[in-house]
Design a protein around this motif. Structure first.
Motif, PDB file in Angstrom:
ATOM      1  N   LYS A 318     -54.651  91.013  64.056  1.00  0.00           N
ATOM      2  CA  LYS A 318     -55.986  90.588  64.455  1.00  0.00           C
ATOM      3  C   LYS A 318     -56.852  90.210  63.271  1.00  0.00           C
ATOM      4  CE  LYS A 318     -56.236  92.920  68.882  1.00  0.00           C
ATOM      5  NZ  LYS A 318     -57.039  93.779  69.757  1.00  0.00           N
ATOM      6  N   GLY A 319     -56.434  90.591  62.099  1.00  0.00           N
ATOM      7  CA  GLY A 319     -57.243  90.275  60.928  1.00  0.00           C
ATOM      8  C   GLY A 319     -56.917  88.948  60.309  1.00  0.00           C
ATOM      9  N   LYS A 320     -55.748  88.367  60.623  1.00  0.00           N
ATOM     10  CA  LYS A 320     -55.338  87.122  59.972  1.00  0.00           C
ATOM     11  C   LYS A 320     -54.862  86.128  61.008  1.00  0.00           C
ATOM     12  CE  LYS A 320     -55.949  88.977  55.944  1.00  0.00           C
ATOM     13  NZ  LYS A 320     -56.966  88.524  55.026  1.00  0.00           N
ATOM     14  N   LEU A 321     -55.378  84.936  60.909  1.00  0.00           N
ATOM     15  CA  LEU A 321     -55.018  83.883  61.851  1.00  0.00           C
ATOM     16  C   LEU A 321     -54.463  82.668  61.126  1.00  0.00           C
ATOM     17  CD1 LEU A 321     -58.085  83.982  64.227  1.00  0.00           C
ATOM     18  CD2 LEU A 321     -55.841  84.937  64.652  1.00  0.00           C
ATOM     19  N   TRP A 322     -53.855  82.881  59.926  1.00  0.00           N
ATOM     20  CA  TRP A 322     -53.532  81.699  59.118  1.00  0.00           C
ATOM     21  C   TRP A 322     -52.594  80.708  59.774  1.00  0.00           C
ATOM     22  CZ3 TRP A 322     -48.811  80.116  57.492  1.00  0.00           C
ATOM     23  CH2 TRP A 322     -47.760  81.056  57.499  1.00  0.00           C
ATOM     24  N   PRO A 323     -51.649  81.107  60.647  1.00  0.00           N
ATOM     25  CA  PRO A 323     -50.798  80.076  61.260  1.00  0.00           C
ATOM     26  C   PRO A 323     -51.577  79.163  62.181  1.00  0.00           C
ATOM     27  CG  PRO A 323     -49.790  82.245  61.415  1.00  0.00           C
ATOM     28  CD  PRO A 323     -51.205  82.457  61.033  1.00  0.00           C
ATOM     29  N   PHE A 324     -52.733  79.627  62.675  1.00  0.00           N
ATOM     30  CA  PHE A 324     -53.478  78.838  63.652  1.00  0.00           C
ATOM     31  C   PHE A 324     -54.772  78.283  63.080  1.00  0.00           C
ATOM     32  CE2 PHE A 324     -51.115  82.145  65.843  1.00  0.00           C
ATOM     33  CZ  PHE A 324     -50.306  81.372  66.663  1.00  0.00           C
ATOM     34  N   ILE A 325     -54.987  78.469  61.804  1.00  0.00           N
ATOM     35  CA  ILE A 325     -56.270  78.076  61.236  1.00  0.00           C
ATOM     36  C   ILE A 325     -56.479  76.565  61.314  1.00  0.00           C
ATOM     37  CG2 ILE A 325     -55.549  77.693  58.853  1.00  0.00           C
ATOM     38  CD1 ILE A 325     -58.656  79.592  60.077  1.00  0.00           C
ATOM     39  N   LYS A 326     -55.389  75.809  61.400  1.00  0.00           N
ATOM     40  CA  LYS A 326     -55.536  74.355  61.494  1.00  0.00           C
ATOM     41  C   LYS A 326     -56.164  73.929  62.818  1.00  0.00           C
ATOM     42  CE  LYS A 326     -51.006  73.413  63.465  1.00  0.00           C
ATOM     43  NZ  LYS A 326     -49.805  72.598  63.343  1.00  0.00           N
ATOM     44  N   ALA A 331     -65.301  76.844  59.197  1.00  0.00           N
ATOM     45  CA  ALA A 331     -65.158  76.714  57.748  1.00  0.00           C
ATOM     46  C   ALA A 331     -64.012  77.599  57.257  1.00  0.00           C
ATOM     47  CB  ALA A 331     -66.458  77.105  57.071  1.00  0.00           C
ATOM     48  N   THR A 332     -63.515  77.310  56.051  1.00  0.00           N
ATOM     49  CA  THR A 332     -62.452  78.110  55.445  1.00  0.00           C
ATOM     50  C   THR A 332     -62.998  79.492  55.100  1.00  0.00           C
ATOM     51  OG1 THR A 332     -61.500  76.116  54.498  1.00  0.00           O
ATOM     52  CG2 THR A 332     -60.823  78.220  53.544  1.00  0.00           C
ATOM     53  N   PRO A 333     -62.268  80.549  55.458  1.00  0.00           N
ATOM     54  CA  PRO A 333     -62.735  81.909  55.140  1.00  0.00           C
ATOM     55  C   PRO A 333     -62.925  82.083  53.646  1.00  0.00           C
ATOM     56  CG  PRO A 333     -60.911  81.968  56.683  1.00  0.00           C
ATOM     57  CD  PRO A 333     -61.012  80.565  56.224  1.00  0.00           C
ATOM     58  N   GLU A 334     -63.893  82.931  53.294  1.00  0.00           N
ATOM     59  CA  GLU A 334     -64.200  83.143  51.884  1.00  0.00           C
ATOM     60  C   GLU A 334     -63.038  83.774  51.140  1.00  0.00           C
ATOM     61  OE1 GLU A 334     -67.752  85.157  49.179  1.00  0.00           O
ATOM     62  OE2 GLU A 334     -67.410  85.809  51.247  1.00  0.00           O
ATOM     63  N   ASP A 335     -62.270  84.639  51.844  1.00  0.00           N
ATOM     64  CA  ASP A 335     -61.160  85.329  51.189  1.00  0.00           C
ATOM     65  C   ASP A 335     -59.845  84.556  51.290  1.00  0.00           C
ATOM     66  OD1 ASP A 335     -60.733  85.570  53.846  1.00  0.00           O
ATOM     67  OD2 ASP A 335     -60.340  87.735  53.853  1.00  0.00           O
ATOM     68  N   PHE A 336     -59.914  83.286  51.775  1.00  0.00           N
ATOM     69  CA  PHE A 336     -58.730  82.432  51.907  1.00  0.00           C
ATOM     70  C   PHE A 336     -57.661  83.076  52.777  1.00  0.00           C
ATOM     71  CE2 PHE A 336     -60.517  81.573  47.638  1.00  0.00           C
ATOM     72  CZ  PHE A 336     -60.941  80.273  47.857  1.00  0.00           C
ATOM     73  N   SER A 337     -58.075  83.836  53.775  1.00  0.00           N
ATOM     74  CA  SER A 337     -57.113  84.521  54.637  1.00  0.00           C
ATOM     75  C   SER A 337     -56.373  83.560  55.548  1.00  0.00           C
ATOM     76  CB  SER A 337     -57.832  85.581  55.477  1.00  0.00           C
ATOM     77  OG  SER A 337     -58.872  84.973  56.239  1.00  0.00           O
ATOM     78  N   ASN A 338     -56.778  82.303  55.554  1.00  0.00           N
ATOM     79  CA  ASN A 338     -56.065  81.320  56.365  1.00  0.00           C
ATOM     80  C   ASN A 338     -54.814  80.802  55.682  1.00  0.00           C
ATOM     81  OD1 ASN A 338     -57.833  80.111  54.444  1.00  0.00           O
ATOM     82  ND2 ASN A 338     -57.409  78.135  55.373  1.00  0.00           N
ATOM     83  N   LEU A 339     -54.565  81.244  54.445  1.00  0.00           N
ATOM     84  CA  LEU A 339     -53.426  80.735  53.682  1.00  0.00           C
ATOM     85  C   LEU A 339     -52.300  81.747  53.651  1.00  0.00           C
ATOM     86  CD1 LEU A 339     -55.332  79.230  50.609  1.00  0.00           C
ATOM     87  CD2 LEU A 339     -54.460  78.008  52.597  1.00  0.00           C
ATOM     88  N   PRO A 340     -51.080  81.285  53.403  1.00  0.00           N
ATOM     89  CA  PRO A 340     -49.968  82.222  53.187  1.00  0.00           C
ATOM     90  C   PRO A 340     -50.242  83.067  51.948  1.00  0.00           C
ATOM     91  CG  PRO A 340     -49.155  79.997  53.583  1.00  0.00           C
ATOM     92  CD  PRO A 340     -50.632  79.892  53.405  1.00  0.00           C
TER      93      PRO A 340
END
Length: 555
Positions: A318-326, A331-340
């Motif tokens: 629930k804390g990371k959604l990077w596979p679906f961030i596209k 906006a891009t999360p400040e902690d870049f949690s949308n990335l691998p």
């Protein structure tokens, strides 16, 4: 060899010849001028070409130029720009050293030529005037001689006539004497003018004309020498830039030799590496012994209700959604949690480095203000020390803000580096599944867990933030029309899809495929009309229906 002696009677032809020489010189000037215009145009086109393919600032292209092949191309563009500069140099030098100089010389040459031929015409006019005087005195002498002969014959006739009075005879005698005297005077005058003409004519053909023609010859020879010098300068100006052009070409060759395919391959790894480990071997399923069969195609609630502590690929996410961030329009999360993980680590490290540079810059500014304040304290006449207190406080406040910001990103960086497996160790595997790793918490961050599907487990305090990020995705996902099945798939591993937009599956379960993997590592599946979502592509074995609309051949 002298035009004065050889061409003494070719005044008109020399005038035409020297004019032709000036025309040739002007034609050469026009040629050089057009060459300079071509050089400028060529240089401009080369510069525009180089500028056209230069990478745009703050764009993806600028990042691509980290690769050695792209660097070589960039060097080629820069060297081409320098190469264009040399053609501009050629144009400038030809204009200043040939075109301008020859144009000024042509004007001087025209004036000199005009002066020489003016002197020649003046000498011609003088000799023609002398000739006319000679002809006039000659005709007058001839006329006076004839008149004297007629007067003498008339006197003799009157003297022989006995019927003529003595007075008439005396009158005829005096007339004959007078005419004879006039003839003698005309003879003397004609003789004097003839001598003068002969002298003038000798001076004209042996002194004046040779001198004038000699000057014209020297003028023409100077023109010829000047053309030769200009042609030589024309070549030398080209030759002068050859070494620099050679250096430009050497720079391109050096850039080509610096291309390192291994280095570019490593850069590609650094750019795209996710940090995940590939899935392990698939466990053999022995259907000869029913007791060893895996979970059947029953509902997911059975696998959950058993409360087994077996190892699973998927964890809470629930804390990371990077596979679906596209699919998230936010906006891009400040902690870049949308990335691998690996890409996130690089972005965080880059951010930390930038903040440290800004901190150092502010600290240098603070030191400078402090030194200035000390100077003011020692020399009050130079300034008021109190005037710097506000600026000093502002800089110190900025430093504190930047430090807090840096600490925040360093905490996230330490969190990611704690999750990533050691680069010198191989990930441990058991029955085709990963062992669960629980790294220690960093800066009071909750213990997280990572799986190959890219999901994470974090403390519940972050759920509210995650839900905001997931809202756009849910709306987009729910609004989509129901897609037809394009095949089936079999779950190779159990996956608990607690992330927004995912679906839980049990190992061995068979489901319908409604959307293929589009390169992000996720496949969209359906269990029933109301149950569908995404699962990691590596967790399922897909069997596409070749007759289904939009289906692709499965390899």
């Amino acid at each position: 060899m002298s035009w004065g002696t050889e061409l003494w009677d070719q005044f008109d032809n020399l005038e035409k010849h020297t004019q032709w020489g000036i025309d040739i010189l002007e034609k050469y000037i026009k040629f050089v001028k057009e060459r300079t215009e071509i050089e400028l145009s060529y240089a401009k086109q080369l510069r525009n070409l180089s500028k056209k393919y230069q990478p745009k600032k703050n764009s993806k292209e600028e990042e691509e130029y980290r690769y050695t092949a792209c660097k070589a191309f960039l060097s080629t563009l820069n060297e081409t720009n320098d190469y264009a500069g040399q053609h501009e140099v050629i144009s400038e030098n030809m204009t200043s050293q040939i075109t301008v100089e020859l144009a000024r010389y042509v004007q001087e040459l025209k004036q000199e030529r005009k002066s020489h031929f003016h002197d020649g015409r003046k000498a011609q006019q003088h000799i023609e005037t002398c000739w006319k005087q000679l002809e006039s005195s000659k005709r007058r002498f001839e006329r006076d001689c004839k008149e004297a002969d007629r007067a003498q014959q008339y006197f003799e006739k009157m003297d022989a006539d006995i019927n003529v009075t003595k007075a008439d005879v005396e009158k005829a005698r005096q007339q004959a004497q007078m005419r004879h005297q006039m003839a003698e005077d005309s003879k003397a005058d004609y003789s004097s003018i003839l001598q003068k003409f002969n002298h003038e004519q000798h001076e004209y053909y042996h002194t004046h004309i040779p001198n004038i023609f000699q000057k014209i010859q020297e003028m023409e020879e100077r023109r010829i020498v000047r053309i030769g010098e200009s042609v030589k300068t024309y070549a030398e100006l080209d030759r002068q830039v050859i070494p620099i052009i050679g250096k430009c070409l050497d720079g391109i060759v050096k850039a080509a030799e610096s291309i390192d395919p291994k280095n570019d391959s490593q850069l590609a790894i650094e750019a795209y590496k996710s940090g995940f480990e590939p899935p392990g071997d698939i466990e053999f399923e022995d259907y000869t012994q029913p007791m060893k069969r895996t979970v059947s195609d029953n509902s997911l609630s059975n696998s959950r209700g058993e409360g087994k502590s077996e190892l699973k690929f998927g964890g809470k996410s629930k804390g990371k959604l990077w596979p679906f961030i596209k699919k998230n329009k936010g906006a891009t999360p400040e902690d870049f949690s949308n990335l691998p993980p690996e890409q996130r680590r690089k972005k965080l490290q880059q951010k930390v480095d930038e903040l440290n540079k800004e901190i150092q810059k502010e600290m240098d500014q603070r030191d400078a203000i402090t030194k200035m304040k000390d100077v003011y304290l020692k020399n009050p006449q130079m300034g008021d020390p109190a005037s710097l207190d506000h600026k000093l406080a502002e800089v110190s406040q900025n430093i504190e803000k930047l430090r807090l910001e840096a600490q925040k990103f360093e905490a996230w960086l330490a969190e990611v580096e704690g999750r990533l497996p050691a680069r010198s160790e191989q990930a441990r595997r058991h029955s085709g599944m990963y062992d669960v790793q629980n790294p220690p918490a960093v800066n009071n961050c909750a213990q997280d867990r990572e799986s190959p599907d890219g999901s994470y487990t974090e403390d519940q305090s972050q759920e509210s933030e995650v839900k905001v990020l997931a809202t756009d995705f849910d709306d987009e996902f729910d609004d989509e029309e129901s897609l037809p099945a394009i095949g089936t798939c079999k779950a190779l591993y159990t996956f608990e899809g607690q992330n927004e937009g995912t679906i839980s599956v049990a190992e061995g379960e068979t489901l319908y495929v409604i959307e293929e993997d589009k390169g992000d590592g996720w496949t969209r599946i359906r269990r029933s009309e109301d149950e569908e979502g995404y699962v990691p592509t590596s967790y399922v074995e897909v069997y596409l229906d070749k007759n289904a609309k939009g289906a692709k051949t499965y390899i």
